[in-house]
Design a protein around this motif. Sequence first.
Motif, mmCIF file in Angstrom:
data_model
loop_
_atom_site.group_PDB
_atom_site.id
_atom_site.type_symbol
_atom_site.label_atom_id
_atom_site.label_comp_id
_atom_site.label_asym_id
_atom_site.label_seq_id
_atom_site.Cartn_x
_atom_site.Cartn_y
_atom_site.Cartn_z
ATOM 1 N N UNK A 163 0.717 -1.226 0.079
ATOM 2 C CA UNK A 163 0.063 0.050 0.089
ATOM 3 C C UNK A 163 1.001 1.180 -0.091
ATOM 4 N N UNK A 164 0.616 2.024 -0.916
ATOM 5 C CA UNK A 164 1.364 3.501 -1.028
ATOM 6 C C UNK A 164 0.407 4.539 -0.933
ATOM 7 N N UNK A 165 0.861 5.698 -0.392
ATOM 8 C CA UNK A 165 -0.146 6.766 -0.716
ATOM 9 C C UNK A 165 1.018 8.119 -1.084
ATOM 10 N N UNK A 166 0.539 8.777 -1.832
ATOM 11 C CA UNK A 166 1.475 10.087 -2.124
ATOM 12 C C UNK A 166 0.604 11.251 -1.933
ATOM 13 N N UNK A 167 1.141 12.014 -1.089
ATOM 14 C CA UNK A 167 0.630 13.380 -0.770
ATOM 15 C C UNK A 167 1.141 14.478 -1.477
ATOM 16 N N UNK A 168 1.091 14.916 -2.785
ATOM 17 C CA UNK A 168 1.635 15.904 -3.449
ATOM 18 C C UNK A 168 1.135 17.329 -3.284
ATOM 19 N N UNK A 169 1.506 17.843 -1.856
ATOM 20 C CA UNK A 169 1.067 19.051 -1.685
ATOM 21 C C UNK A 169 2.133 20.074 -1.738
ATOM 22 N N UNK A 170 1.920 21.306 -2.199
ATOM 23 C CA UNK A 170 3.083 22.177 -2.325
ATOM 24 C C UNK A 170 3.661 22.460 -1.021
ATOM 25 N N UNK A 171 2.943 22.577 -0.028
ATOM 26 C CA UNK A 171 3.803 23.163 1.163
ATOM 27 C C UNK A 171 4.513 22.011 1.851
ATOM 28 N N UNK A 172 4.535 20.647 1.203
ATOM 29 C CA UNK A 172 5.265 19.607 2.112
ATOM 30 C C UNK A 172 6.562 19.511 1.328
ATOM 31 N N UNK A 173 7.879 19.218 2.071
ATOM 32 C CA UNK A 173 9.039 18.913 1.545
ATOM 33 C C UNK A 173 8.948 17.434 0.961
ATOM 34 N N UNK A 174 9.853 17.522 -0.384
ATOM 35 C CA UNK A 174 9.838 16.101 -0.926
ATOM 36 C C UNK A 174 10.590 15.116 0.140
ATOM 37 N N UNK A 175 9.586 14.146 0.467
ATOM 38 C CA UNK A 175 10.163 13.281 1.632
ATOM 39 C C UNK A 175 9.588 11.785 1.566
ATOM 40 N N UNK A 176 10.109 10.722 1.593
ATOM 41 C CA UNK A 176 9.473 9.194 1.443
ATOM 42 C C UNK A 176 9.421 8.565 2.890
ATOM 43 N N UNK A 177 8.623 8.135 3.278
ATOM 44 C CA UNK A 177 8.575 7.426 4.751
ATOM 45 C C UNK A 177 8.147 5.875 4.273
ATOM 46 N N UNK A 178 8.774 4.994 5.092
ATOM 47 C CA UNK A 178 8.799 3.515 4.860
ATOM 48 C C UNK A 178 8.080 3.423 6.092
ATOM 49 N N UNK A 179 6.974 2.839 6.432
ATOM 50 C CA UNK A 179 6.094 2.981 7.462
ATOM 51 C C UNK A 179 5.277 1.598 7.923
#
Length: 181
Positions: A163-179
């Motif tokens: 399962x993967x989610x992308x939150x491409x919101x301009x106020x967020x820095x580019x980061x990936x989380x393996x959770x």
Amino acid sequence: MQAKRLIPNSYLRWRHGRGFGIHSPFAYSFICLTLRERLPYYAYPALREELGRSGADISTHDLGLIFRIVTRFMPESVTVFGERNADIERTAVKAVSEHITFGPSNFVIINGDFDNAGRHLESLTGHPFVALFPDGDDNSTALCRKTLDSLDYGMSFRNRKGFAIIAALPHLPRQDFDVRF
């Protein structure tokens, strides 16, 4: 050698899944209050019942996760690509609000039809969007990776179950989380 490499990935997933080491307020609240929420929501019994009737190939956990993510972002419209589990996912979306419509939108659930989904995601480049990849098969993973590579901002959240989610919101820095969620 970086210190992060000395720590096993499974431990980092466990740690990040509980909010430790997460410095972004958005990521922390999204992980702790949306992805890992364990308290029951009002629609869970009805969704479980509908899932049993539908015979869809999706777990109650993933269906509840879709419901919680839609609840978190409250989109006006949702686009569902692919027919696999599409009906039960639409039921989960409608359980959030009867006012949510289905059609071209910036909130996307992708289960198949990867060519059209890819074109749709390309058209959203430069605009805020949220994309869910509940499947985790090779095509879904490839489209998710391609989308992430094209982004200058936004966060992704993935578990090892696909399962993967992308939150491409301009106020967020580019980061990936393996959770773990």
